[in-house]
Design a protein around this motif. Sequence first.
Motif, short mmCIF file in Angstrom:
data_model
loop_
_atom_site.label_atom_id
_atom_site.label_comp_id
_atom_site.label_asym_id
_atom_site.label_seq_id
_atom_site.Cartn_x
_atom_site.Cartn_y
_atom_site.Cartn_z
N THR A 146 0.82 -1.21 0.00
CA THR A 146 0.00 0.00 0.00
C THR A 146 0.85 1.26 0.00
N CYS A 147 2.11 1.12 -0.26
CA CYS A 147 3.05 2.25 -0.18
C CYS A 147 2.85 3.19 -1.35
N SER A 148 3.24 4.43 -1.17
CA SER A 148 3.11 5.43 -2.23
C SER A 148 4.29 5.38 -3.19
N MET A 149 5.21 4.45 -3.00
CA MET A 149 6.37 4.31 -3.87
C MET A 149 6.27 2.99 -4.63
N GLY A 150 6.88 2.93 -5.81
CA GLY A 150 6.92 1.69 -6.56
C GLY A 150 8.02 0.79 -6.04
N ALA A 151 7.91 -0.50 -6.35
CA ALA A 151 8.93 -1.46 -5.92
C ALA A 151 9.08 -2.54 -6.97
N GLN A 152 10.31 -2.85 -7.33
CA GLN A 152 10.61 -3.94 -8.26
C GLN A 152 11.75 -4.76 -7.69
N ASN A 153 11.69 -6.07 -7.82
CA ASN A 153 12.78 -6.91 -7.35
C ASN A 153 12.85 -8.20 -8.14
N VAL A 154 14.03 -8.82 -8.09
CA VAL A 154 14.28 -10.13 -8.68
C VAL A 154 14.78 -11.05 -7.59
N GLN A 155 14.19 -12.24 -7.49
CA GLN A 155 14.55 -13.20 -6.45
C GLN A 155 15.06 -14.49 -7.07
N LEU A 156 16.00 -15.13 -6.38
CA LEU A 156 16.50 -16.45 -6.77
C LEU A 156 16.33 -17.38 -5.57
N HIS A 157 15.61 -18.49 -5.78
CA HIS A 157 15.32 -19.44 -4.70
C HIS A 157 15.87 -20.82 -5.04
N TYR A 158 16.59 -21.41 -4.08
CA TYR A 158 16.97 -22.81 -4.18
C TYR A 158 15.99 -23.60 -3.32
N ASP A 159 15.19 -24.41 -3.98
CA ASP A 159 14.07 -25.12 -3.35
C ASP A 159 14.55 -26.46 -2.79
N LEU A 160 14.22 -26.72 -1.52
CA LEU A 160 14.68 -27.93 -0.85
C LEU A 160 13.64 -29.05 -0.85
N GLY A 161 12.54 -28.86 -1.57
CA GLY A 161 11.47 -29.86 -1.57
C GLY A 161 11.91 -31.23 -2.05
N HIS A 162 12.74 -31.26 -3.10
CA HIS A 162 13.17 -32.53 -3.66
C HIS A 162 14.07 -33.30 -2.70
N SER A 163 14.69 -32.60 -1.75
CA SER A 163 15.56 -33.25 -0.77
C SER A 163 14.80 -33.70 0.48
N LEU A 164 13.73 -33.00 0.82
CA LEU A 164 13.00 -33.27 2.06
C LEU A 164 11.89 -34.30 1.90
N TYR A 165 11.35 -34.44 0.68
CA TYR A 165 10.21 -35.34 0.47
C TYR A 165 10.52 -36.31 -0.67
N LYS A 166 10.39 -37.60 -0.40
CA LYS A 166 10.68 -38.62 -1.40
C LYS A 166 9.75 -38.52 -2.61
N ASP A 167 8.50 -38.14 -2.37
CA ASP A 167 7.55 -38.09 -3.47
C ASP A 167 7.61 -36.78 -4.25
N LEU A 168 8.63 -35.95 -3.97
CA LEU A 168 8.83 -34.70 -4.72
C LEU A 168 10.23 -34.66 -5.34
N SER A 169 10.79 -35.83 -5.65
CA SER A 169 12.17 -35.88 -6.14
C SER A 169 12.33 -35.19 -7.50
N ASN A 170 11.25 -35.08 -8.27
CA ASN A 170 11.32 -34.42 -9.57
C ASN A 170 11.00 -32.92 -9.50
N ARG A 171 10.78 -32.41 -8.30
CA ARG A 171 10.43 -30.99 -8.14
C ARG A 171 11.61 -30.12 -8.57
N PRO A 172 11.39 -29.08 -9.37
CA PRO A 172 12.50 -28.20 -9.77
C PRO A 172 13.19 -27.60 -8.55
N SER A 173 14.50 -27.49 -8.62
CA SER A 173 15.27 -27.01 -7.48
C SER A 173 15.55 -25.51 -7.53
N MET A 174 15.36 -24.87 -8.69
CA MET A 174 15.65 -23.44 -8.81
C MET A 174 14.42 -22.70 -9.34
N THR A 175 14.16 -21.55 -8.75
CA THR A 175 13.07 -20.69 -9.20
C THR A 175 13.53 -19.24 -9.17
#
Length: 246
Positions: free
Chosen positions: A14-43
């Motif tokens: 709700t701010c009166s200023m604009g905001a832009q950002n770029v994020q890089l995430h390393y996803d740990l789902g494929h390591s923590l859950y056996k049934d998510l082994s094909n889950r992409p690791s980078m987003t």
Amino acid sequence: MKRILASMALVACTCSMGAQNVQLHYDLGHSLYKDLSNRPSMTTTVEMFKPDSWGSTFMFTDIDYQRDGVAGAYWEIAREFNVTKDKQWAAHVEYNGGLTSDEDTWAATRFQHALLAGPAWNWHSADFSRTLSIQAMYKYYFKNRHWNVGAFSSFQLTEVWGLTFAQGLCTFSGFCDLWYDPSAKGNWILVSEPQFWFNLNTLKGWDKVNLSLGSEVEVSHNFVWNERGEHHGFYAIPTIAAKWTF
């Protein structure tokens, strides 16, 4: 990651200023859950928020990666029109849509895209260090010809929050979505993505380094699809993340 989640965590909603950002995430789902082994690791996530005299525009795009390239993409764009002079109440219109691929067959799958509309209530503290937005929306899913799934009406409740403290060093932000989906067990899907960031530009001598380091946790019920083609369970999936704010 939202959305398939994602992610609509924006501190200055709700701010009166604009905001832009770029994020890089390393996803740990494929390591923590056996049934998510094909889950992409980078987003990667690109977010933009832009207010104007009428209201504001917000959009983000999530792109997921496998080892050999892009595995899927998802985006949302939302427009709010102020309906009160204090800008606390607004009319909210939003679109969600995306595409993913199967690692084994390389077949592409279109998400069942949706249009949302409804009222939004926005609040912020005097210095914008605390923000909150609540949206109650009618949600219309268009027919998906890829899977021959018919159109249907739904309802979604969204909360978005932001809290900056420790003289700007730390930010706790995120969103929570709850919506109706007849294909899910119990007919409801819940997903929340709280984020915690250390903002390095608040450190002495780092004022021009707009880098934040932290984590996001995707907490969901009936949202994440596993390798058996099911989405009837609970997952809490953390990431290791970096964000650059422009």
